[in-house]
Scaffold this motif. Structure first.
Motif, PDB file in Angstrom:
ATOM      1  N   LYS A   1     -34.397  -8.206   6.627  1.00 47.91           N
ATOM      2  CA  LYS A   1     -34.131  -7.387   7.821  1.00 47.91           C
ATOM      3  C   LYS A   1     -33.017  -7.996   8.672  1.00 47.91           C
ATOM      4  CE  LYS A   1     -36.493  -5.097  11.650  1.00 47.91           C
ATOM      5  NZ  LYS A   1     -37.795  -4.866  12.322  1.00 47.91           N
ATOM      6  N   VAL A   2     -33.086  -9.331   8.943  1.00 48.47           N
ATOM      7  CA  VAL A   2     -32.064  -9.941   9.807  1.00 48.47           C
ATOM      8  C   VAL A   2     -30.712  -9.997   9.087  1.00 48.47           C
ATOM      9  CG1 VAL A   2     -33.698 -11.273  11.190  1.00 48.47           C
ATOM     10  CG2 VAL A   2     -32.731 -12.291   9.132  1.00 48.47           C
ATOM     11  N   LEU A   3     -30.707 -10.156   7.784  1.00 47.99           N
ATOM     12  CA  LEU A   3     -29.438 -10.151   7.044  1.00 47.99           C
ATOM     13  C   LEU A   3     -28.808  -8.766   7.057  1.00 47.99           C
ATOM     14  CD1 LEU A   3     -30.316 -12.464   4.023  1.00 47.99           C
ATOM     15  CD2 LEU A   3     -28.626 -12.932   5.802  1.00 47.99           C
TER      16      LEU A   3
ATOM     17  N   GLU B   1     -25.279  -7.949   8.711  1.00 53.69           N
ATOM     18  CA  GLU B   1     -24.398  -7.673   7.566  1.00 53.69           C
ATOM     19  C   GLU B   1     -24.048  -8.955   6.805  1.00 53.69           C
ATOM     20  OE1 GLU B   1     -21.115  -5.539   9.265  1.00 53.69           O
ATOM     21  OE2 GLU B   1     -22.179  -3.615   9.098  1.00 53.69           O
ATOM     22  N   GLY B   2     -25.049  -9.812   6.616  1.00 51.57           N
ATOM     23  CA  GLY B   2     -24.877 -11.002   5.795  1.00 51.57           C
ATOM     24  C   GLY B   2     -24.223 -12.168   6.501  1.00 51.57           C
ATOM     25  N   ASN B   3     -24.049 -12.092   7.816  1.00 55.02           N
ATOM     26  CA  ASN B   3     -23.460 -13.201   8.572  1.00 55.02           C
ATOM     27  C   ASN B   3     -24.553 -14.228   8.844  1.00 55.02           C
ATOM     28  OD1 ASN B   3     -22.638 -14.845  10.863  1.00 55.02           O
ATOM     29  ND2 ASN B   3     -20.879 -13.454  11.029  1.00 55.02           N
TER      30      ASN B   3
ATOM     31  N   LEU C   1     -32.314 -15.186  -1.981  1.00 55.57           N
ATOM     32  CA  LEU C   1     -31.511 -14.193  -1.284  1.00 55.57           C
ATOM     33  C   LEU C   1     -30.101 -14.738  -1.087  1.00 55.57           C
ATOM     34  CD1 LEU C   1     -34.058 -13.020   1.436  1.00 55.57           C
ATOM     35  CD2 LEU C   1     -33.349 -11.754  -0.587  1.00 55.57           C
ATOM     36  N   LYS C   2     -29.075 -13.906  -1.333  1.00 53.94           N
ATOM     37  CA  LYS C   2     -27.679 -14.302  -1.190  1.00 53.94           C
ATOM     38  C   LYS C   2     -27.047 -13.453  -0.099  1.00 53.94           C
ATOM     39  CE  LYS C   2     -27.230 -15.856  -5.970  1.00 53.94           C
ATOM     40  NZ  LYS C   2     -28.697 -15.878  -6.152  1.00 53.94           N
TER      41      LYS C   2
ATOM     42  N   LYS D   1     -23.279  -7.915   2.822  1.00 55.34           N
ATOM     43  CA  LYS D   1     -22.003  -7.665   3.494  1.00 55.34           C
ATOM     44  C   LYS D   1     -21.539  -6.246   3.230  1.00 55.34           C
ATOM     45  CE  LYS D   1     -20.468 -12.493   3.406  1.00 55.34           C
ATOM     46  NZ  LYS D   1     -20.652 -12.677   4.855  1.00 55.34           N
ATOM     47  N   SER D   2     -20.899  -5.669   4.226  1.00 52.16           N
ATOM     48  CA  SER D   2     -20.418  -4.282   4.088  1.00 52.16           C
ATOM     49  C   SER D   2     -19.310  -4.233   3.051  1.00 52.16           C
ATOM     50  CB  SER D   2     -19.877  -3.786   5.430  1.00 52.16           C
ATOM     51  OG  SER D   2     -20.918  -3.791   6.390  1.00 52.16           O
TER      52      SER D   2
END
Length: 449
Positions: free
Chosen positions: A410-412, A416-418, A442-443, A448-449
């Motif tokens: 959820k937080v990723l 957006e993966g930051n 998890l990667k 990321k968009s």
């Protein structure tokens, strides 16, 4: 002559000719048979004999068959009783079964019906199989299953040595019970058995609990703490869910196993320890090694001998035994009307899937007892309980694992993966956050968009 491990039946009847006939029939089927002329004699025999099943006449001088059954239920709960009578009627049968009597037969007794009821009754007798002459070490493990018998025989052999053991198996199969048995069957039985769940504590707290700490080692360390490795000195330390131990602590544990010394957090001094390690996990450690979540060198140190617990569906012959044990446990210290399962209810229990294993069975029996309004538990109540248990209650570790992963996802997604923003949002430093991502495979790039 019947073998000593064959089922032991107590036959209670004041009719000598019928008693002789039934004894001949039962012994021809290799049952061990003991006889009593009345209820009082039967109760005296039950105090000194291991009896699996009681077959009693209904009409006897003094104590009748129903009164005898009620005393057996009070003094020896779990022993099934079959009632035989020449004056059989529907009302007698209904009354007897409502009280919890297992079976009700009329004279002349049909041989096929008699042996059918005996077979069903013995399937839920509360006496487990006998492994050898000394079973005190594993007396808390109830079984009549061949797979469990083989496992316990292997466990007894390795208990007498000092090798490290890894117990594997699904959640709810009883891994800690087996670890306790191994400790009780070992030369260390008089020393401490200390369990700890490696997945239930965050890394800093787990490190302190295992290895101890000295005063001032970190904020809040106001006193020296011995640690469980030193507390278990001379005995056994049981590391449950070892697969959830963080990698840095795996390194430290490996050093303890190699050097037989432990150094508390914040100390420069090491202390010798003599402790046996028994570990357990429901995870696939070989897969965890491939993903870098478990050290290969520690795995081979812990897995000198592997014992795999069978799932409950692989030992269905134990289900009546365990269900009756849990029923008796529910009756202690609380009011409960239920005293026995009907044969049809036992059949439903034996045929169920039990994905949650013994833990799920125990939960189901507790629910059944709480809802029961009769002494004899009916099939319908068991079916309802199993249906409500179909969404198996996960263990604490499983629930925590799923919550952590869902939270991280959820937080990723939100960031957006930051990783920097995600770690700040989760109020964790970047190092800890990366460890969490690695634990759950998890990667950040995936988000990321």
């Amino acid at each position: 002559m019947a073998d000593i491990n064959n089922p032991h039946i107590l036959l209670v009847d004041d009719d000598p000719s019928l008693k002789r006939l039934l004894v001949m029939r039962l012994e021809a089927e290799h049952y061990r048979v003991r006889t009593a002329n009345d209820g009082q004699e039967a109760l005296r025999d039950l105090k000194v004999q291991d009896i699996d099943l009681v077959i009693s006449d209904l009409r006897m001088d003094g104590m009748d068959g129903i009164e005898l059954f009620e005393e057996i239920q009070r003094q020896h709960p779990g022993i099934p009783v079959i009632i035989i009578t020449a004056q059989g009627s529907i009302s007698d049968a209904v009354s007897a079964t409502q009280k919890g009597v297992f079976g009700f037969l009329t004279k002349p007794v049909d041989k096929t019906e008699l042996f059918g009821q005996i077979e069903q009754a013995l399937a839920q007798s509360s006496r487990p199989i006998s492994l050898d002459d000394n079973t005190q070490w594993c007396s808390h493990i109830l079984t009549r299953s061949e797979s469990m018998e083989r496992l316990l025989k292997t466990a007894k052999r390795v208990a007498e040595s000092d090798v490290s053991l890894l117990i594997t198996g699904a959640s709810g199969t009883g891994k800690e019970l087996l670890a306790q048995a191994i400790h009780r069957g070992s030369p260390r039985e008089e020393q401490p058995f200390i369990p700890i769940n490696c997945g239930a504590l965050p890394e800093p707290l787990l490190e302190s609990e295992l290895f101890g700490h000295v005063k001032g080692a970190f904020t809040g360390a106001s006193n020296d703490h011995l640690g469980l490795l030193r507390a278990a000195d001379g005995g056994t330390l049981f590391l449950d869910e070892i697969g959830d131990m963080p990698v840095p602590l795996q390194v430290k544990l490996l050093r303890v196993l190699q050097e037989r010394q432990v150094r508390p957090v914040g100390s420069t001094q090491s202390h010798a320890v003599d402790v046996r390690i028994i570990s357990a996990t429901h995870r696939d450690l070989e897969q965890a090694m491939q993903s870098g979540q478990f050290r290969e060198d520690l795995y081979y140190r812990l897995n000198v001998v592997n014992l795999k617990m069978p799932i409950l569906s692989e030992r269905r012959e134990d289900i009546p035994l365990l269900a009756n044990h849990f029923l008796q446990q529910c009756q202690k210290g609380r009011y409960s009307k239920a005293t026995a399962f009907s044969p049809e209810a036992i059949d439903v229990l034996v045929g169920a899937a039990w994905p949650g294993n013994v833990r799920q069975l125990e939960n189901a029996v507790q629910q059944i007892v709480a809802l029961a309004h009769t002494k004899l538990i009916p099939e319908s109540l068991v079916r309802d309980a199993i249906a409500s248990e179909s969404g198996v209650m996960p263990s604490f570790n499983d629930a925590r694992h799923h919550f952590e992963r869902d939270y991280l996802v959820k937080v990723l997604r939100l960031t957006e993966g930051n990783v920097s923003r995600a770690a700040k949002l989760a109020q964790r430093n970047r190092t800890d956050f990366y460890k969490l991502l690695q634990r759950h495979d998890l990667k950040p790039d995936q988000f990321k968009s």
